[in-house]
Write a protein that holds these residues in place. Sequence first.
Motif, PDB file in Angstrom:
ATOM      1  N   PRO A   6       0.835  -1.205   0.000  1.00  0.00           N
ATOM      2  CA  PRO A   6       0.000   0.000   0.000  1.00  0.00           C
ATOM      3  C   PRO A   6       0.869   1.254   0.000  1.00  0.00           C
ATOM      4  O   PRO A   6       2.002   1.250   0.491  1.00  0.00           O
ATOM      5  CB  PRO A   6      -0.785  -0.108   1.308  1.00  0.00           C
ATOM      6  N   LYS A   7       0.336   2.344  -0.512  1.00  0.00           N
ATOM      7  CA  LYS A   7       1.075   3.607  -0.517  1.00  0.00           C
ATOM      8  C   LYS A   7       1.279   4.125   0.900  1.00  0.00           C
ATOM      9  O   LYS A   7       2.230   4.845   1.166  1.00  0.00           O
ATOM     10  CB  LYS A   7       0.354   4.646  -1.374  1.00  0.00           C
ATOM     11  N   PHE A   8       0.354   3.788   1.781  1.00  0.00           N
ATOM     12  CA  PHE A   8       0.487   4.105   3.207  1.00  0.00           C
ATOM     13  C   PHE A   8      -0.390   3.149   3.983  1.00  0.00           C
ATOM     14  O   PHE A   8      -1.189   2.412   3.411  1.00  0.00           O
ATOM     15  CB  PHE A   8       0.155   5.580   3.504  1.00  0.00           C
ATOM     16  N   ASP A   9      -0.222   3.152   5.284  1.00  0.00           N
ATOM     17  CA  ASP A   9      -0.908   2.215   6.166  1.00  0.00           C
ATOM     18  C   ASP A   9      -2.382   2.579   6.329  1.00  0.00           C
ATOM     19  O   ASP A   9      -2.706   3.559   7.012  1.00  0.00           O
ATOM     20  CB  ASP A   9      -0.201   2.206   7.530  1.00  0.00           C
ATOM     21  N   ALA A  55      -9.243   2.498  -3.211  1.00  0.00           N
ATOM     22  CA  ALA A  55      -8.574   1.233  -2.898  1.00  0.00           C
ATOM     23  C   ALA A  55      -7.571   0.881  -3.997  1.00  0.00           C
ATOM     24  O   ALA A  55      -6.483   0.366  -3.716  1.00  0.00           O
ATOM     25  CB  ALA A  55      -9.601   0.118  -2.722  1.00  0.00           C
ATOM     26  N   ASN A  56      -7.912   1.185  -5.229  1.00  0.00           N
ATOM     27  CA  ASN A  56      -6.981   0.974  -6.332  1.00  0.00           C
ATOM     28  C   ASN A  56      -5.777   1.908  -6.209  1.00  0.00           C
ATOM     29  O   ASN A  56      -4.630   1.489  -6.349  1.00  0.00           O
ATOM     30  CB  ASN A  56      -7.705   1.193  -7.658  1.00  0.00           C
ATOM     31  N   ALA A  57      -6.039   3.193  -5.932  1.00  0.00           N
ATOM     32  CA  ALA A  57      -4.971   4.194  -5.869  1.00  0.00           C
ATOM     33  C   ALA A  57      -4.048   3.985  -4.673  1.00  0.00           C
ATOM     34  O   ALA A  57      -2.850   4.268  -4.757  1.00  0.00           O
ATOM     35  CB  ALA A  57      -5.573   5.593  -5.806  1.00  0.00           C
ATOM     36  N   ILE A  58      -4.593   3.495  -3.561  1.00  0.00           N
ATOM     37  CA  ILE A  58      -3.799   3.380  -2.332  1.00  0.00           C
ATOM     38  C   ILE A  58      -3.318   1.956  -2.084  1.00  0.00           C
ATOM     39  O   ILE A  58      -2.154   1.726  -1.772  1.00  0.00           O
ATOM     40  CB  ILE A  58      -4.622   3.866  -1.118  1.00  0.00           C
ATOM     41  N   LEU A  59      -4.232   0.995  -2.228  1.00  0.00           N
ATOM     42  CA  LEU A  59      -3.917  -0.399  -1.891  1.00  0.00           C
ATOM     43  C   LEU A  59      -3.525  -1.231  -3.107  1.00  0.00           C
ATOM     44  O   LEU A  59      -3.191  -2.397  -2.966  1.00  0.00           O
ATOM     45  CB  LEU A  59      -5.123  -1.058  -1.211  1.00  0.00           C
ATOM     46  N   HIS A  60      -3.603  -0.637  -4.285  1.00  0.00           N
ATOM     47  CA  HIS A  60      -3.299  -1.316  -5.546  1.00  0.00           C
ATOM     48  C   HIS A  60      -4.262  -2.466  -5.823  1.00  0.00           C
ATOM     49  O   HIS A  60      -3.883  -3.441  -6.464  1.00  0.00           O
ATOM     50  CB  HIS A  60      -1.842  -1.786  -5.591  1.00  0.00           C
ATOM     51  N   ALA A 103      -4.072  10.596   7.491  1.00  0.00           N
ATOM     52  CA  ALA A 103      -4.740  11.766   6.915  1.00  0.00           C
ATOM     53  C   ALA A 103      -3.769  12.560   6.043  1.00  0.00           C
ATOM     54  O   ALA A 103      -4.130  12.981   4.937  1.00  0.00           O
ATOM     55  CB  ALA A 103      -5.317  12.649   8.020  1.00  0.00           C
ATOM     56  N   ARG A 104      -2.545  12.764   6.512  1.00  0.00           N
ATOM     57  CA  ARG A 104      -1.551  13.513   5.726  1.00  0.00           C
ATOM     58  C   ARG A 104      -1.229  12.807   4.415  1.00  0.00           C
ATOM     59  O   ARG A 104      -1.186  13.428   3.354  1.00  0.00           O
ATOM     60  CB  ARG A 104      -0.264  13.700   6.531  1.00  0.00           C
ATOM     61  N   ALA A 105      -1.019  11.496   4.489  1.00  0.00           N
ATOM     62  CA  ALA A 105      -0.653  10.749   3.283  1.00  0.00           C
ATOM     63  C   ALA A 105      -1.792  10.743   2.262  1.00  0.00           C
ATOM     64  O   ALA A 105      -1.576  10.971   1.065  1.00  0.00           O
ATOM     65  CB  ALA A 105      -0.260   9.318   3.659  1.00  0.00           C
ATOM     66  N   TRP A 106      -3.010  10.504   2.734  1.00  0.00           N
ATOM     67  CA  TRP A 106      -4.149  10.466   1.806  1.00  0.00           C
ATOM     68  C   TRP A 106      -4.431  11.855   1.258  1.00  0.00           C
ATOM     69  O   TRP A 106      -4.743  12.025   0.081  1.00  0.00           O
ATOM     70  CB  TRP A 106      -5.363   9.886   2.501  1.00  0.00           C
TER      71      TRP A 106
END
Length: 135
Positions: A6-9, A55-60, A103-106
């Motif tokens: 994931p791009k972040f947790d 979910a696609n953009a963050i979790l692939h 929140a910052r990452a998203w």
Amino acid sequence: MTSLPPKFDITREEIDRVVAAFYARIRSHPGLGPVFAAHVHEWPPHEAKVAGFWANAILHESSYDGNPLLVHREAGNVRPGMFETWLALFDQVLAQELRPDQARAWSALAHRIGRSLRAGVVERVKGPGGVPILR
């Protein structure tokens, strides 16, 4: 084949929760509510589609099939100046629903995507002489 991290947790459940809270805000917003209401007639499927996008953009995940730029261009009532309001509301929801690091990452990702969408809409929304209509 290895899957990308994931791009972040964040979990899919957290994504779904943020999307639901965000659209609850959108529906009651005096400026954005009518814009969305003109196009979204059933909120649960719309929210599921948007959650799939994130979910696609963050979790692939491969749970999203769509073209957000085309949708925003073809809506006819989306103006570039609306993106700042959209992002401010989204940031408020992120701060309320998630840990600060999430929140910052998203937010950073949403702002990058928002800039791209806005640029794509500006290119299509022009007045006389090709001057972009920003509101």
